[in-house]
Design an enzyme around this catalytic site. Structure first.
Site, short mmCIF file in Angstrom:
data_model
loop_
_atom_site.label_atom_id
_atom_site.label_comp_id
_atom_site.label_asym_id
_atom_site.label_seq_id
_atom_site.Cartn_x
_atom_site.Cartn_y
_atom_site.Cartn_z
N LYS A 33 6.03 21.64 -6.56
CA LYS A 33 5.34 20.75 -5.62
C LYS A 33 6.29 19.63 -5.19
O LYS A 33 7.33 19.40 -5.80
CB LYS A 33 4.09 20.16 -6.27
CG LYS A 33 4.36 19.25 -7.47
CD LYS A 33 3.07 18.70 -8.03
CE LYS A 33 3.36 17.76 -9.20
NZ LYS A 33 2.14 17.11 -9.71
N ARG A 127 -8.86 12.18 -13.68
CA ARG A 127 -8.44 12.37 -12.30
C ARG A 127 -9.29 13.50 -11.70
O ARG A 127 -10.34 13.24 -11.13
CB ARG A 127 -6.93 12.67 -12.24
CG ARG A 127 -6.35 12.65 -10.84
CD ARG A 127 -4.84 12.73 -10.84
NE ARG A 127 -4.33 13.94 -11.50
CZ ARG A 127 -3.04 14.24 -11.60
NH1 ARG A 127 -2.12 13.40 -11.11
NH2 ARG A 127 -2.64 15.35 -12.20
N TYR A 251 21.82 -8.18 3.37
CA TYR A 251 20.66 -8.95 3.84
C TYR A 251 20.18 -9.96 2.80
O TYR A 251 20.18 -9.70 1.61
CB TYR A 251 19.49 -8.00 4.15
CG TYR A 251 19.68 -7.14 5.36
CD1 TYR A 251 19.73 -7.69 6.64
CD2 TYR A 251 19.78 -5.76 5.23
CE1 TYR A 251 19.88 -6.88 7.75
CE2 TYR A 251 19.94 -4.94 6.34
CZ TYR A 251 19.99 -5.51 7.60
OH TYR A 251 20.13 -4.70 8.70
N MET A 299 19.02 0.27 4.83
CA MET A 299 18.36 1.52 5.19
C MET A 299 19.33 2.70 5.19
O MET A 299 19.00 3.79 4.72
CB MET A 299 17.71 1.39 6.58
CG MET A 299 16.94 2.64 7.00
SD MET A 299 16.22 2.49 8.64
CE MET A 299 14.96 1.24 8.38
#
Length: 354
Positions: A33, A127, A251, A299
């Protein structure tokens, strides 16, 4: 290539066979998955077939269809819950489905659908799943309506825990499951996940174990010592520059160089899956030399500080080891979760089988 991930085929096969041995040679369900935890579901499934894995686990119908359309003709189990229209399509495609509620069973009966069913019971995960106390009633309903019940399973919630409390809770889950399946004779009975195999191999129930993160050498957030690294994210030096002490990097000006330094820029960033929390404590390797990640990861780019012993020998285009199992294992970063990191590897990162 700018940035890529190398997947070691032979090491993956070794890990699967080693864990199968530890699981007393139970049949393996290969969990692929989430794009096989970010490594490529189709590629990983094809490798697993070489070590006789004949049943694959996915999260939803879309992932099952992706495998089928890639030529994977083996049995596929949707481990998560399915919507009604997905149950219809799964039945048409011969995909095994997990069933967690009477509503789902009643829908199948009302539409005269009879897929391969694995009943899921909630033994403590809270769950998905039927209540344990309802097991007899649910199984009887399947029999009375001639539903094709091929499996029963549950999920361990804390099998990678390392305290007495977590161990006892896992054993309680196993005991609850044992009461459900004790007298059943089904094709698939399974509760053990990867950590259930490595930490509770003497308590494995049933005839099937589900192998996911364990294939990639991890038990929980820690590397399993007897398993081999199967993936390495690599990149190349894009830019090199010498700068003065007290220069700000990236940044937000959160990082200041403590001395005159050489830094390099790598063409990989958080869009590629290099999480921003690696800005504090993360490192990469150049020719086996540790290079600290400095400043905020961007990024598309990441800055690293180059040690003095190699600053005059590196050049643009040199290969950099960004992440492998050993690096992840060595990181002391509270936010790090191996599953989250792996499944977040971006699509720009090429997957290469070696």
């Amino acid at each position: 290539m700018r940035t890529w991930i190398e997947i070691d085929k032979e090491n993956l096969k070794y890990n699967v066979l080693k864990l199968k041995e530890i699981a007393n040679n139970k049949e393996i369900l290969g969990v692929v998955k989430a794009n096989a935890y970010g490594l490529g579901s189709i590629e990983i499934a094809k490798i697993l077939k070489e070590v006789e894995v004949k049943l694959f686990g996915v999260a939803n119908l879309e992932e099952a269809i992706e495998l089928q359309e890639a030529g994977i003709k083996d049995k596929i189990l949707i481990l998560g819950a399915s919507f009604e229209d997905e149950l219809v399509e799964a039945t048409k495609r011969g995909v095994h489905v997990a069933i967690s509620s009477m509503g789902q069973l009643q829908f199948l009966v009302s539409k005269n659908l009879n897929p391969n069913i694995h009943l899921k019971f909630d033994t403590g995960m809270t769950r998905l799943g039927f209540e344990v106390d309802d097991a007899e009633k649910v199984i009887e309903y399947c029999k009375n309506n001639n539903l094709n019940l091929v499996g029963i399973f549950s999920h361990l919630s804390d099998s990678d825990g390392n305290t007495i409390e977590t161990k006892n809770f896992t054993l309680e889950q196993i005991e609850k499951f044992k009461k459900i399946v004790n007298s059943l004779n089904l094709e698939y009975i399974h509760i053990s996940n990867s950590a259930g195999i490595t930490n509770f191999h003497n308590d494995i129930l049933g005839n099937l174990v589900r192998l996911g993160i364990g294939m990639y050498s991890f038990t929980g957030n820690k590397k399993t010592p007897y398993l081999k690294n199967i993936f390495t994210i690599k990149s190349k030096i894009l830019f090199i520059k010498k700068v003065k002490k007290d220069s700000f990097v990236s940044y937000g000006r959160h990082y200041t160089l403590p001395a005159d330094s050489t830094y390099a820029v790598l063409p990989i960033g958080y869009a590629d899956g290099l999480k921003k929390y690696l800005s504090k404590g993360g490192y990469v390797l150049i020719n086996n030399h540790r290079c600290e990640i400095i400043g905020n990861i961007c990024m598309d780019m990441t800055m690293i500080r180059v040690p003095k012993e190699i600053e005059n020998s590196i050049k643009i285009g040199d290969e950099v080891t960004v992440i492998n199992a050993d690096i992840l294992d060595n990181l002391n970063i509270p936010e790090l979760c191996v599953w989250e990191f792996m499944t977040g590897i971006g699509r720009r990162v090429k997957r290469i089988i070696v």
